[in-house]
Design a protein around this motif. Structure first.
Motif, PDB file in Angstrom:
ATOM      1  N   LEU A 105      -0.859  -9.570  -5.533  1.00 53.42           N
ATOM      2  CA  LEU A 105       0.442  -9.388  -4.431  1.00 53.42           C
ATOM      3  C   LEU A 105       0.666 -11.174  -3.927  1.00 53.42           C
ATOM      4  O   LEU A 105       1.777 -11.528  -4.172  1.00 53.42           O
ATOM      5  N   TYR A 106      -0.079 -11.408  -3.006  1.00 56.43           N
ATOM      6  CA  TYR A 106      -0.070 -13.212  -2.642  1.00 56.43           C
ATOM      7  C   TYR A 106       0.359 -14.018  -3.706  1.00 56.43           C
ATOM      8  O   TYR A 106       1.456 -14.970  -3.271  1.00 56.43           O
ATOM      9  N   ASP A 107      -0.092 -13.975  -4.472  1.00 61.12           N
ATOM     10  CA  ASP A 107      -0.404 -15.177  -4.910  1.00 61.12           C
ATOM     11  C   ASP A 107       0.514 -15.236  -6.585  1.00 61.12           C
ATOM     12  O   ASP A 107       1.248 -16.105  -7.099  1.00 61.12           O
ATOM     13  N   HIS A 108       0.604 -13.787  -7.207  1.00 59.47           N
ATOM     14  CA  HIS A 108       1.756 -13.778  -8.216  1.00 59.47           C
ATOM     15  C   HIS A 108       3.057 -12.942  -7.470  1.00 59.47           C
ATOM     16  O   HIS A 108       3.746 -12.605  -8.725  1.00 59.47           O
ATOM     17  N   GLN A 109       3.263 -11.979  -6.840  1.00 61.71           N
ATOM     18  CA  GLN A 109       4.123 -11.048  -6.190  1.00 61.71           C
ATOM     19  C   GLN A 109       3.742 -10.081  -7.750  1.00 61.71           C
ATOM     20  O   GLN A 109       4.830  -9.431  -7.873  1.00 61.71           O
ATOM     21  N   PHE A 110       3.091  -9.625  -7.829  1.00 65.80           N
ATOM     22  CA  PHE A 110       2.566  -8.446  -9.136  1.00 65.80           C
ATOM     23  C   PHE A 110       2.370  -7.542  -7.873  1.00 65.80           C
ATOM     24  O   PHE A 110       0.743  -7.751  -7.484  1.00 65.80           O
ATOM     25  N   VAL A 111       2.709  -6.431  -8.199  1.00 60.49           N
ATOM     26  CA  VAL A 111       2.010  -5.259  -7.592  1.00 60.49           C
ATOM     27  C   VAL A 111       2.089  -3.990  -8.719  1.00 60.49           C
ATOM     28  O   VAL A 111       3.194  -3.466 -10.194  1.00 60.49           O
ATOM     29  N   LEU A 112       1.336  -3.085  -8.541  1.00 58.50           N
ATOM     30  CA  LEU A 112       1.199  -1.549  -9.344  1.00 58.50           C
ATOM     31  C   LEU A 112       2.208  -0.701  -9.147  1.00 58.50           C
ATOM     32  O   LEU A 112       2.036  -0.887  -7.337  1.00 58.50           O
ATOM     33  N   LEU A 113       2.607  -0.181 -10.515  1.00 62.50           N
ATOM     34  CA  LEU A 113       3.631   1.258  -9.143  1.00 62.50           C
ATOM     35  C   LEU A 113       2.772   2.408 -10.331  1.00 62.50           C
ATOM     36  O   LEU A 113       2.808   2.680 -11.094  1.00 62.50           O
ATOM     37  N   TYR A 114       2.394   3.356  -8.911  1.00 62.51           N
ATOM     38  CA  TYR A 114       1.651   4.468 -10.278  1.00 62.51           C
ATOM     39  C   TYR A 114       3.148   5.974 -10.236  1.00 62.51           C
ATOM     40  O   TYR A 114       4.119   5.960  -9.521  1.00 62.51           O
ATOM     41  N   LEU A 115       2.944   6.536 -11.481  1.00 62.65           N
ATOM     42  CA  LEU A 115       4.010   7.316 -11.331  1.00 62.65           C
ATOM     43  C   LEU A 115       3.563   8.838 -10.967  1.00 62.65           C
ATOM     44  O   LEU A 115       1.669   8.744 -10.669  1.00 62.65           O
ATOM     45  N   PRO A 116       4.127   9.109 -10.501  1.00 57.81           N
ATOM     46  CA  PRO A 116       3.672  10.778 -10.455  1.00 57.81           C
ATOM     47  C   PRO A 116       2.270  11.504 -11.162  1.00 57.81           C
ATOM     48  O   PRO A 116       2.637  11.363 -13.012  1.00 57.81           O
ATOM     49  N   PRO A 117       1.472  12.039 -10.788  1.00 63.37           N
ATOM     50  CA  PRO A 117       0.857  13.327 -12.510  1.00 63.37           C
ATOM     51  C   PRO A 117       1.845  13.372 -12.703  1.00 63.37           C
ATOM     52  O   PRO A 117       2.891  14.255 -12.639  1.00 63.37           O
ATOM     53  N   TYR A 118       1.432  13.404 -13.531  1.00 66.79           N
ATOM     54  CA  TYR A 118       1.934  14.631 -15.172  1.00 66.79           C
ATOM     55  C   TYR A 118       3.103  14.007 -15.736  1.00 66.79           C
ATOM     56  O   TYR A 118       4.248  14.573 -15.939  1.00 66.79           O
ATOM     57  N   SER A 119       3.320  12.474 -15.325  1.00 66.74           N
ATOM     58  CA  SER A 119       5.022  12.642 -15.692  1.00 66.74           C
ATOM     59  C   SER A 119       5.059  11.294 -16.735  1.00 66.74           C
ATOM     60  O   SER A 119       4.816  10.487 -16.494  1.00 66.74           O
ATOM     61  N   PRO A 120       4.498  11.967 -18.175  1.00 62.66           N
ATOM     62  CA  PRO A 120       4.394  10.484 -19.187  1.00 62.66           C
ATOM     63  C   PRO A 120       5.467  10.186 -19.304  1.00 62.66           C
ATOM     64  O   PRO A 120       5.597   8.911 -19.968  1.00 62.66           O
ATOM     65  N   GLU A 121       6.419  10.800 -19.400  1.00 64.57           N
ATOM     66  CA  GLU A 121       8.306  10.702 -19.775  1.00 64.57           C
ATOM     67  C   GLU A 121       8.538   9.783 -19.136  1.00 64.57           C
ATOM     68  O   GLU A 121       9.385   9.239 -19.759  1.00 64.57           O
TER      69      GLU A 121
END
Length: 179
Positions: A117-133
């Motif tokens: 986040l601090y060095d690269h402005q790079f964040v993970l966004l987790y999808l809700p469970p059971y939503s591969p679509e």
């Protein structure tokens, strides 16, 4: 997600969809038939060679970043892959990486996530469970497995090269529409 996709298309953010998949010498059989009264049988002697891939699809450009493994993809493979993505991401805008709730995506050290986040402005966004679509790279995996593959050339000793060539062709030889 629609707002994020709009911002990605407007070049305000980088939006990546990330996931893993596996490819085998034995094709995935979606349908089969047999004469009436005869049970359909699969050939159990066929090669069980697999190659696994971790990939990140850039929503705006359609570019695919990927790594192949001849073994299972585990957390110790995901973190370096994400770290390479963070280091190569656009440093002047936010990069959002959409991942599902697979256990290998969790338990990444908070210090590593903070560094991204601090060095690269790079964040993970987790999808809700059971939503591969909601993870668009799943569409790419399906296209690759069921529509782009040529099963006649996928011999055990050539599987890694064939899968690599296929994914290097995404965007040039192989196109996908998310409409």
């Amino acid at each position: 997600m629609a707002r994020l996709q709009g911002r990605a298309k407007a070049d305000k953010i980088e939006l990546l969809y990330c996931d893993e998949s596996g490819f085998s010498c034995v094709p995935n059989v979606q349908r089969a038939w047999a004469p009436l009264g005869v049970t359909h049988l699969a050939d159990a002697s066929a090669s069980r060679k697999r190659v696994n891939v971790i990939g990140a699809l850039n929503y705006a450009t359609g570019k695919l970043h990927f790594e192949l493994f001849e073994h299972s993809v585990k957390r110790q493979h995901v973190v370096p892959f994400l770290d390479k993505l963070a280091q190569s991401s656009c440093q002047d805008k936010l990069t959002i990486v959409v991942v599902d709730n697979a256990s290998i995506h969790h338990f990444i050290a908070p210090s590593m996530r903070d560094k991204w986040l601090y060095d690269h402005q790079f964040v993970l966004l987790y999808l809700p469970p059971y939503s591969p679509e909601l993870n668009l790279i799943e569409i790419l995996w399906k296209q690759a497995k069921y529509h782009w593959r040529s099963f006649t050339s996928w011999k055990k000793d050539k599987l890694v090269n064939e899968v690599s060539t296929l994914f290097k062709g995404v965007g040039n030889d192989f196109h996908i529409s998310y409409a």
